[in-house]
Design an enzyme around this catalytic site. Structure first.
Site, mmCIF file in Angstrom:
data_model
loop_
_atom_site.group_PDB
_atom_site.id
_atom_site.type_symbol
_atom_site.label_atom_id
_atom_site.label_comp_id
_atom_site.label_asym_id
_atom_site.label_seq_id
_atom_site.Cartn_x
_atom_site.Cartn_y
_atom_site.Cartn_z
ATOM 1 N N ASN A 182 0.868 -1.179 0.000
ATOM 2 C CA ASN A 182 0.000 0.000 0.000
ATOM 3 C C ASN A 182 0.906 1.231 0.000
ATOM 4 O OD1 ASN A 182 -1.796 2.059 0.536
ATOM 5 N ND2 ASN A 182 -2.210 1.430 2.662
ATOM 6 N N TRP A 183 0.984 1.883 -1.163
ATOM 7 C CA TRP A 183 1.926 3.006 -1.299
ATOM 8 C C TRP A 183 1.389 4.289 -0.659
ATOM 9 C CZ3 TRP A 183 3.433 2.363 -7.215
ATOM 10 C CH2 TRP A 183 4.097 1.145 -7.369
ATOM 11 N N LYS A 184 0.128 4.266 -0.249
ATOM 12 C CA LYS A 184 -0.511 5.461 0.348
ATOM 13 C C LYS A 184 -0.306 6.670 -0.587
ATOM 14 C CE LYS A 184 0.259 3.363 4.791
ATOM 15 N NZ LYS A 184 0.168 3.492 6.230
ATOM 16 N N HIS A 205 -9.243 0.806 5.262
ATOM 17 C CA HIS A 205 -7.928 1.025 5.897
ATOM 18 C C HIS A 205 -8.110 1.945 7.103
ATOM 19 C CE1 HIS A 205 -3.828 2.375 6.561
ATOM 20 N NE2 HIS A 205 -3.462 1.270 5.955
ATOM 21 N N GLU A 231 -6.546 4.383 8.158
ATOM 22 C CA GLU A 231 -6.426 5.836 7.892
ATOM 23 C C GLU A 231 -7.722 6.380 7.300
ATOM 24 O OE1 GLU A 231 -2.782 5.525 5.650
ATOM 25 O OE2 GLU A 231 -1.781 4.908 7.498
ATOM 26 N N GLU A 258 -4.983 -5.475 10.759
ATOM 27 C CA GLU A 258 -3.973 -4.449 10.984
ATOM 28 C C GLU A 258 -4.248 -3.745 12.303
ATOM 29 O OE1 GLU A 258 -2.154 -3.126 7.023
ATOM 30 O OE2 GLU A 258 -3.903 -1.885 7.325
ATOM 31 N N GLY A 286 2.637 1.963 10.815
ATOM 32 C CA GLY A 286 3.537 3.100 10.640
ATOM 33 C C GLY A 286 4.238 3.528 11.917
ATOM 34 N N SER A 346 3.806 -2.470 10.391
ATOM 35 C CA SER A 346 5.270 -2.443 10.530
ATOM 36 C C SER A 346 5.944 -3.768 10.172
ATOM 37 C CB SER A 346 5.664 -1.988 11.948
ATOM 38 O OG SER A 346 5.162 -0.683 12.197
ATOM 39 N N GLY A 375 2.935 -1.186 4.337
ATOM 40 C CA GLY A 375 2.953 0.251 4.064
ATOM 41 C C GLY A 375 4.366 0.724 3.779
HETATM 42 C C1 PEP Z 1 -0.547 -0.055 6.264
HETATM 43 O O1 PEP Z 1 -0.630 1.142 6.048
HETATM 44 O O2 PEP Z 1 -1.449 -0.812 5.883
HETATM 45 C C2 PEP Z 1 0.622 -0.544 6.987
HETATM 46 C C3 PEP Z 1 0.611 -1.767 7.444
HETATM 47 O O3 PEP Z 1 1.652 0.337 7.136
HETATM 48 P P1 PEP Z 1 3.108 0.004 7.759
HETATM 49 O O4 PEP Z 1 3.594 -1.251 7.096
HETATM 50 O O5 PEP Z 1 3.944 1.193 7.395
HETATM 51 O O6 PEP Z 1 2.912 -0.153 9.222
#
Ligand code: PEP
Length: 250
Positions: free
Chosen positions: A9-11, A95, A97, A167, A173, A212, A233
Site C-alpha cells: 500500500n503506497w498510500k 484502511h 487511515e 492491521e 507506521g 510495521s 505500508g
Molecule cells: C498499512 O498502512 O497498511 C501498513 C501496514 O503500514 P506500515 O507497514 O507502514 O505499518
C-alpha cells in the site's frame, strides 16, 4: 490450499518517476518470490501507469479505496468500473487511515466492499483495533463488529472472493509490530468466527497481517498457521525491502 499474498500500500507517496523506478526494481526481483502473490496499490492517479508497467508480469494492481456508488454526482470518488477499466484486480477498503482520518464507518466500509464485489474487484477488507481497545481487552469485539458489518450486507459467502487484512492500528507506521503470537491469536479468532458460518470459506480465506512488517520480521509472522501474507505500508516503498517481504512469504 491458501497461497500467501503480499500487498504493498503506497498510500499518498511517490511521483511518476519514482513509481517507475519502484516497479522496475520489483520486477527485477520477481523471480525470487516463489509462490507468493504480489499486489501493488498505487495512489489512484498512478494506477493506469502502473497497470501498463506490470502488464505480462505476475504483479497485480489494487486501489487504496473505491467509491461506494457506481456513477453520478460523487465528487472526488472513483467507481469500481473505472478501477477495473484501468487494470485493478483488488480494492483495499476500510484502511484504518480512511476510518480514523476520513471518518469512514463500518457501514460505509461495507458499502465500499459491496461496490468492489459488484464490479468484479476483490476487496481487501482492513480490520483492526486501536491501542486503547486492545488495552481494554475488546480487540475481538472490535474486529468482530468490523467483519459483521460486511457479512450482514453481503453474506459470509462474499468472503470467498475477498481478503481480510488484520492491521492493529497501534502497529501501523509506528515501528511497533504485533508479536507473531498476538497476531496469530486474532487471525485465528477471525478464521474461527467465519468457520462458524461457513467452514470452506474460512479454510480458503487469505488473512493478511499488516503493521510495521519488514524483511526482518516477515518470516516469523508469515510462519504462523493463520497468517497468509501481509499488507505492507512503509516497507513497500523500496523495491529491496518489499521483495525481502515477498520472499519471506514465498
Ligand atoms: C498499512 O498502512 O497498511 C501498513 C501496514 O503500514 P506500515 O507497514 O507502514 O505499518
Amino acid at each position: 490450499m491458501r497461497t500467501k499474498l503480499v500487498a504493498g500500500n503506497w498510500k499518498m507517496n511517490g511521483s511518476l518517476a519514482s513509481i517507475r523506478e519502484l516497479i522496475k526494481g520489483i520486477q527485477a526481483g520477481m523471480g525470487s518470490v516463489g509462490s507468493a502473490g504480489v499486489i501493488v496499490c498505487p495512489p489512484a492517479i498512478y494506477i493506469a501507469e502502473v497497470s501498463k508497467l506490470v502488464e505480462g508480469s505476475n504483479i497485480s494492481v489494487g486501489s487504496q479505496n473505491i467509491g461506494d456508488q457506481d456513477s453520478g454526482a460523487y465528487t472526488g470518488e472513483i467507481s469500481g468500473a473505472m478501477l477495473k477499466e484501468y487494470g485493478c484486480e483488488y480494492a483495499i477498503v476500510g484502511h484504518s487511515e480512511r476510518r480514523s482520518i476520513y471518518g469512514e464507518t463500518d457501514e460505509m466500509v461495507a458499502n465500499r466492499y459491496a461496490a468492489a464485489r459488484r464490479n468484479g474487484l476483490k476487496p481487501i477488507l482492513c480490520v483492526g483495533e486501536l491501542l486503547e481497545e486492545r488495552e481494554q481487552g475488546i480487540t475481538e469485539e472490535v474486529v468482530g463488529r468490523q467483519i459483521d458489518a460486511v457479512i450482514s450486507l453481503e453474506g459470509v459467502e462474499s468472503l470467498a472472493d475477498a481478503v481480510i487484512a488484520y492491521e492493529p492500528v497501534w502497529a501501523i507506521g509506528t515501528g511497533k509490530t504485533a508479536s507473531p503470537e498476538q497476531a496469530q491469536d486474532v487471525h485465528k479468532f477471525i478464521r474461527d468466527k467465519i468457520a462458524a458460518l461457513n467452514a470452506d470459506v474460512a479454510a480458503n480465506l487469505v488473512i493478511q497481517y499488516g503493521g510495521s512488517v519488514k524483511g526482518s520480521n516477515a518470516q516469523e509472522l508469515f510462519g504462523m498457521p493463520d497468517i497468509d501474507g501481509g499488507l505492507i505500508g512503509g516497507a513497500a516503498l523500496q523495491a529491496d525491502d518489499f521483495l525481502a517481504i515477498c520472499q519471506a512469504a514465498g
